[in-house]
Design a protein around this motif. Structure first.
Motif, mmCIF file in Angstrom:
data_model
loop_
_atom_site.group_PDB
_atom_site.id
_atom_site.type_symbol
_atom_site.label_atom_id
_atom_site.label_comp_id
_atom_site.label_asym_id
_atom_site.label_seq_id
_atom_site.Cartn_x
_atom_site.Cartn_y
_atom_site.Cartn_z
ATOM 1 N N ASP A 1 17.245 5.164 0.246
ATOM 2 C CA ASP A 1 18.323 5.272 1.233
ATOM 3 C C ASP A 1 18.315 6.657 1.889
ATOM 4 O O ASP A 1 19.354 7.280 2.106
ATOM 5 C CB ASP A 1 19.686 5.005 0.592
ATOM 6 N N VAL A 2 17.103 7.112 2.189
ATOM 7 C CA VAL A 2 16.893 8.422 2.812
ATOM 8 C C VAL A 2 15.803 8.279 3.866
ATOM 9 O O VAL A 2 14.799 7.581 3.643
ATOM 10 C CB VAL A 2 16.466 9.481 1.769
ATOM 11 N N ALA A 3 15.980 8.928 5.019
ATOM 12 C CA ALA A 3 14.949 8.921 6.062
ATOM 13 C C ALA A 3 13.849 9.909 5.689
ATOM 14 O O ALA A 3 14.071 11.122 5.651
ATOM 15 C CB ALA A 3 15.561 9.279 7.409
ATOM 16 N N LEU A 4 12.687 9.383 5.407
ATOM 17 C CA LEU A 4 11.531 10.218 5.067
ATOM 18 C C LEU A 4 10.646 10.484 6.275
ATOM 19 O O LEU A 4 9.851 11.430 6.271
ATOM 20 C CB LEU A 4 10.701 9.545 3.978
ATOM 21 N N LEU A 5 10.771 9.646 7.303
ATOM 22 C CA LEU A 5 9.914 9.725 8.481
ATOM 23 C C LEU A 5 10.751 9.859 9.744
ATOM 24 O O LEU A 5 11.792 9.219 9.880
ATOM 25 C CB LEU A 5 9.026 8.484 8.582
ATOM 26 N N ASP A 6 10.274 10.710 10.632
ATOM 27 C CA ASP A 6 10.889 10.865 11.949
ATOM 28 C C ASP A 6 10.086 10.012 12.926
ATOM 29 O O ASP A 6 8.915 10.293 13.197
ATOM 30 C CB ASP A 6 10.870 12.340 12.362
ATOM 31 N N ARG A 7 10.712 8.969 13.464
ATOM 32 C CA ARG A 7 10.029 8.025 14.344
ATOM 33 C C ARG A 7 10.402 8.239 15.812
ATOM 34 O O ARG A 7 10.126 7.382 16.649
ATOM 35 C CB ARG A 7 10.367 6.589 13.930
ATOM 36 N N SER A 8 10.995 9.388 16.134
ATOM 37 C CA SER A 8 11.459 9.619 17.497
ATOM 38 C C SER A 8 10.336 10.004 18.452
ATOM 39 O O SER A 8 10.463 9.845 19.661
ATOM 40 C CB SER A 8 12.535 10.714 17.519
ATOM 41 N N GLY A 9 9.220 10.518 17.927
ATOM 42 C CA GLY A 9 8.115 10.939 18.777
ATOM 43 C C GLY A 9 7.069 9.862 18.944
ATOM 44 O O GLY A 9 7.257 8.702 18.535
ATOM 45 N N ARG A 10 5.948 10.229 19.536
ATOM 46 C CA ARG A 10 4.867 9.277 19.766
ATOM 47 C C ARG A 10 4.132 8.957 18.474
ATOM 48 O O ARG A 10 3.467 7.931 18.386
ATOM 49 C CB ARG A 10 3.895 9.849 20.797
ATOM 50 N N SER A 11 4.239 9.839 17.489
ATOM 51 C CA SER A 11 3.604 9.591 16.206
ATOM 52 C C SER A 11 4.598 9.908 15.098
ATOM 53 O O SER A 11 5.560 10.658 15.290
ATOM 54 C CB SER A 11 2.345 10.456 16.044
ATOM 55 N N LEU A 12 4.355 9.322 13.936
ATOM 56 C CA LEU A 12 5.252 9.532 12.806
ATOM 57 C C LEU A 12 5.135 10.958 12.289
ATOM 58 O O LEU A 12 4.041 11.524 12.214
ATOM 59 C CB LEU A 12 4.909 8.562 11.679
ATOM 60 N N ALA A 13 6.277 11.528 11.927
ATOM 61 C CA ALA A 13 6.307 12.856 11.329
ATOM 62 C C ALA A 13 7.231 12.826 10.122
ATOM 63 O O ALA A 13 8.114 11.970 10.024
ATOM 64 C CB ALA A 13 6.791 13.891 12.342
ATOM 65 N N LEU A 14 7.022 13.740 9.199
ATOM 66 C CA LEU A 14 7.861 13.799 8.014
ATOM 67 C C LEU A 14 9.151 14.553 8.301
ATOM 68 O O LEU A 14 9.139 15.576 9.002
ATOM 69 C CB LEU A 14 7.130 14.492 6.866
#
Length: 300
Positions: A50-63
């Motif tokens: 129940d935690v966001a591990l990945l940032d999906r806001s950009g063109r590629s996945l980031a931690l």
């Protein structure tokens, strides 16, 4: 240890592979599964925690910050497990020998001498990583690192291999034969510097040569000395690498760091070393001793 708090290992394994490669396709290749399976495991892990591990806001996945924290722990944990498994099954003895060295050391000292090691040890596979980064030996897969400095690094064993001070050199075609009493006068010439962190980085910090006057050009380490010999700029390097150029008159020694105890060290993890590491470090010592015996100072 509360085992019930451990997330599913399959998800942790997929996340660890993604954190190492930063790419779902590459992570899938590393684990022998599809990239869709990796994506599914990543979402399952986030749902479980129940935690966001990945940032999906950009063109590629980031931690995210939480993802980076977990990635660091998994790198240490999985690395230790893999290393232990290789050790108890004997696989560690035959995996390639992973060597980390700065680009300057690799190009100027290690690679010219490496054929003699390969001839004597044809069964040993080598991975040479010419990186300016000071890497951690803990669970990184790196067996031997060659580092320049005073030899005081926590958590490792360091043995002096090659003691040599830092020098400032330039081609006579650039600076002529005039004497230089201080570094400020030398700073009027164009300078060459190795990309990123290098042996010379701390030298610049200590002496504070005004970079505004340098006209600094940054190049890969193997090109820096070639540029200096061609008269393209002044360079800071380890004296050992330019001793023959100075003796032959191709380069002038404009400044030398007096009373320096710094040098290149053989750096390994504490404890018993596998036989291939012992073979390589023994060869390094022998080559360094041979090089020292051939210097003009030793022959005089």
């Amino acid at each position: 240890m509360n085992w019930r708090n451990l997330p599913p290992l399959s998800s942790l394994r997929a996340f660890g592979a993604f954190a190492e490669t930063r790419n779902v396709v590459a992570a899938g290749d590393a684990l022998g599964v599809s990239h869709a399976a990796i994506s599914q495991q990543l979402r399952a892990l986030e749902s479980h925690l129940d935690v966001a591990l990945l940032d999906r806001s950009g063109r590629s996945l980031a931690l995210t910050l939480a993802g980076e924290r977990l990635a660091g722990a998994l790198h240490i944990g999985f690395g230790a497990m893999i290393e232990a498994a290789e050790e108890i099954t004997g696989q560690q003895e035959t995996r390639p020998l992973h060597i980390s060295a700065t680009p300057t050391f690799a190009a100027s000292w290690l690679m010219p001498r490496l054929p003699s090691f390969r001839e004597a040890n044809p069964e040993i596979d080598l991975m040479i990583d010419p990186s300016p980064l000071v890497v951690s030996l803990a669970n990184s897969g790196i067996d031997v690192a060659i580092r320049y400095g005073a030899g005081v690094w926590p958590g490792v064993e360091a043995e002096m291999l090659l003691q040599s001070p830092m020098v400032v050199v330039a081609a006579p075609s650039l600076v002529g034969d005039q004497p230089f009493e201080d570094l400020n006068a030398i700073a009027d010439f164009p300078w060459l510097e190795e990309f990123s962190t290098s042996e010379a980085t701390n030298w610049f910090k200590r002496f504070g040569v005004p970079k505004a006057k340098l006209g600094m050009v940054q190049v890969p380490g193997n090109l820096m000395l070639d540029g200096a010999r061609d008269g393209q700029g002044v360079a800071v390097t380890v004296r050992e690498f330019v001793a023959r150029d100075i003796a032959a008159g191709r380069l002038r020694e404009l400044h030398v760091e007096a009373q320096s105890s710094d040098g290149y060290h053989i750096v390994t993890r504490p404890g018993v070393q596998r036989k291939w590491v012992k073979a390589f470090t023994t060869w390094l010592r022998r080559e360094a001793a041979l090089a020292a015996a051939l210097t003009p100072e030793a022959r005089s």
